[in-house]
Design an enzyme around this catalytic site. Structure first.
Site, PDB file in Angstrom:
ATOM      1  N   LYS A 186     -14.440  57.225  -2.537  1.00  0.00           N
ATOM      2  CA  LYS A 186     -13.684  56.261  -2.767  1.00  0.00           C
ATOM      3  C   LYS A 186     -12.731  55.865  -1.464  1.00  0.00           C
ATOM      4  CE  LYS A 186      -9.676  54.768  -4.295  1.00  0.00           C
ATOM      5  NZ  LYS A 186      -9.310  53.815  -3.140  1.00  0.00           N
TER       6      LYS A 186
ATOM      7  N   GLU B 143      -3.175  66.857  -1.058  1.00  0.00           N
ATOM      8  CA  GLU B 143      -2.253  66.860   0.185  1.00  0.00           C
ATOM      9  C   GLU B 143      -1.639  65.597   0.020  1.00  0.00           C
ATOM     10  OE1 GLU B 143      -0.326  65.929   3.154  1.00  0.00           O
ATOM     11  OE2 GLU B 143      -1.992  65.608   4.203  1.00  0.00           O
TER      12      GLU B 143
ATOM     13  N   CYS C 111       1.312  62.193   8.044  1.00  0.00           N
ATOM     14  CA  CYS C 111       2.002  63.346   6.987  1.00  0.00           C
ATOM     15  C   CYS C 111       2.826  64.466   7.749  1.00  0.00           C
ATOM     16  CB  CYS C 111       1.116  63.883   5.888  1.00  0.00           C
ATOM     17  SG  CYS C 111      -0.475  64.564   6.555  1.00  0.00           S
TER      18      CYS C 111
ATOM     19  N   GLU D 218       9.952  60.344   2.766  1.00  0.00           N
ATOM     20  CA  GLU D 218       8.904  59.985   3.629  1.00  0.00           C
ATOM     21  C   GLU D 218       8.846  58.573   3.931  1.00  0.00           C
ATOM     22  OE1 GLU D 218       4.437  61.813   4.329  1.00  0.00           O
ATOM     23  OE2 GLU D 218       4.987  60.863   2.507  1.00  0.00           O
TER      24      GLU D 218
END
Length: 515
Positions: free
Chosen positions: A205, A286, A320, A416
């Site tokens: 997906k 992750e 990231c 973040e």
């Protein structure tokens, strides 16, 4: 039989002939825009009435393509197809499975510029970043194929008189792969072929903003000899099929890369045993980072400037691993900040179909609003030293932005942002700088710029990140060279592109024979 693994080289775009070839690839890709792509389930093409459009983030009016949307009924069909294919694929020789990857890597290498050009259009990557993304995808296929061949006979264990013992690996079942949009080819490819080459079957997906590159890749796998049902292409809305994929009793493995909120949700749901489920689901996750570049007082300033700019503003900070925090020794703080601001003021932002732009758009409206919201917060928490502007009239463009004199506990130092925003803070000592670097819930990457050997040694044991870099930027991990994954809330530290990554997709089995 197989040559040794070598990192796929990057294209040198300083050469005019390479720029011309890439421009030709861009022209070719632009002539293919707007197509409709089907779901692929058990080798069958399925077109549905509901579609998902992929939009160029540099030009909101341009549709890259559309894919059909899967639903829970189609997901059930995909699990059935994957389970059926698994019965043969699991006993297919590791060499044969690896050869599918070798052929796919060769195919992607032949059309490398076209894949890169698609990334430029679909997710707004600059040429160099797109080229590196495709190179990493090729690396994953080559590296994991060779790793599987090395693991095919298991590992040696002891036998004793009158007894012969073996330690082998076997696949686990059906894997659900949910990759991100920021490394739209590399991570999508890596997290698809890892379960595949180890003998599992896959439901892929892809991330909603990057569905076309995923569709192209599944077609490439088919052309490379992948049997029907081994990888099933099931794009869809997370709100409609996300939980269903995770909860499904036929799901054996889940590989996810994305936000902390979604990752922790998946981790929790995967622990629940569903009716008919006879196994524990293995989860490889992750979840991002809040990564720090520490600059010591004896650092080479030019190295530090390059590290900060590359870490913070490569691909508009949408990594990231992006260095969104800079902790600088107070003795050189003002000098470094001035140098970085000067460099950032030279960065040009625009549509990355042109090689001239260092930075392109952010991915979509949601990201644009989130990042500009953080810029507003930053103006309350620090001093705006560079950037701060944005323009969404045609695409989603945000200027590279620097905030100075920010508290280590400020929101823009802790949360973040996933955009071209970096915050500077000062430390009175090197030890304090490392303490500040560790004061977030994340632990993905970090960099130390220093010529002090004792300080570098100190960082090895005191800087708590999964990937630690010295005297360079904290982004740009290369398969086989820098196995990638993080500590704390950055995920399960699965170390993608490393020598033990594939083991997570298999069960070890002990076989003991009385002689």
């Amino acid at each position: 039989m197989y040559t040794a693994y070598r990192h796929e080289p990057f294209t040198d775009f300083t050469k005019e002939e390479n720029r011309q070839v890439f421009q030709e690839a861009l022209n070719k890709v632009e002539n293919t825009l707007g197509k409709n792509y089907p779901l692929i389930v058990g080798g069958e093409r399925i077109f549905t009435d509901e579609k998902m459009n992929s939009v160029n983030p540099a030009n909101k009016e341009e549709i890259i393509g559309a894919v059909s949307k899967s639903n829970t009924t189609i997901i059930d069909q995909a699990f059935d197809a994957a389970e059926k294919a698994y019965q043969k694929w699991r006993v297919t020789s590791p060499e044969a499975r690896a050869e599918v990857l070798f052929r796919a890597a060769a195919g992607m290498r032949r059309d490398k510029h076209e894949y890169s050009a698609l990334l430029v259009k679909e997710v707004g990557k600059p040429w160099k970043e797109a080229d590196a993304d495709i190179a990493e995808a090729i690396d994953f296929m080559e590296y994991y194929a060779r790793q599987m061949i090395e693991l095919k006979n298991g590992k040696g264990i002891l036998s004793r008189e009158g007894e012969y013992n073996q330690y082998v690996y076997q696949p686990m079942g059906v894997a659900v792969t949910i990759p991100p949009w920021n490394f739209a080819c590399a991570i999508m490819v890596g997290t698809t072929v890892a379960p595949m080459v180890t003998g599992n079957t896959v439901l892929l997906k892809p991330a909603e903003p990057a569905v076309i590159i995923a569709a192209k890749f599944v077609e490439l796998l088919e052309q490379s000899g992948m049997p029907e049902g081994v990888v099933n292409f099931v794009p869809g809305e997370p709100t409609e099929i996300g939980d269903y994929l995770i909860d499904h009793p036929k799901t054996s493995l889940i590989s996810f890369t994305g936000s902390r909120a979604t990752g922790t949700r998946i981790y929790k749901r995967a622990a629940e045993i569903q009716e008919g489920q006879q196994h524990l689901k293995r989860v490889i996750i992750e979840m991002g980072g809040k990564d720090t570049v520490v600059v010591d007082e004896d650092a080479d300033l030019e190295t530090a400037v390059e590290a900060v700019v590359a870490s913070a503003f490569g691909f508009s900070g949408q990594k990231c691993s992006a260095g969104s925090r800079v902790v600088v020794h107070q003795n050189i703080y003002d000098k470094l900040l001035e140098r970085v601001v000067d460099r950032v003021n030279e960065i040009n932002v625009g549509d990355t179909t042109s090689y001239d732009y260092y930075m392109g758009p952010v991915i979509n409206r949601k990201a644009f609003d989130k990042i500009t919201g953080y810029i507003a917060i930053g103006k309350q928490e620090g001093r705006l030293a560079a950037g701060g502007g944005s323009d969404d009239s045609k695409g989603y463009f945000i200027d590279p932005t620097i905030f100075a004199d920010v508290s280590p506990d400020a929101r823009i130092m802790q949360e973040e942002i996933f955009g071209p925003v970096v915050a500077f803070t000062k430390a009175s000592s090197y030890e304090e700088a490392i303490d500040i670097a560790n004061n977030t819930e994340y632990g993905l990457t970090g960099a130390v710029i220093s010529t002090n050997v004792e300080h570098l040694e100190y960082a090895k044991t005191h800087f708590h990140v999964g990937n630690l870099y010295f005297n360079r930027n904290c982004t740009g991990a290369i398969v086989g060279y820098h196995p990638f994954g993080g500590f704390k809330m950055s995920g399960t530290d699965s170390k993608a592109g490393g020598p033990d990554y594939l083991l997570q997709y298999m069960h070890p089995k002990t076989i003991s024979q009385q002689l």
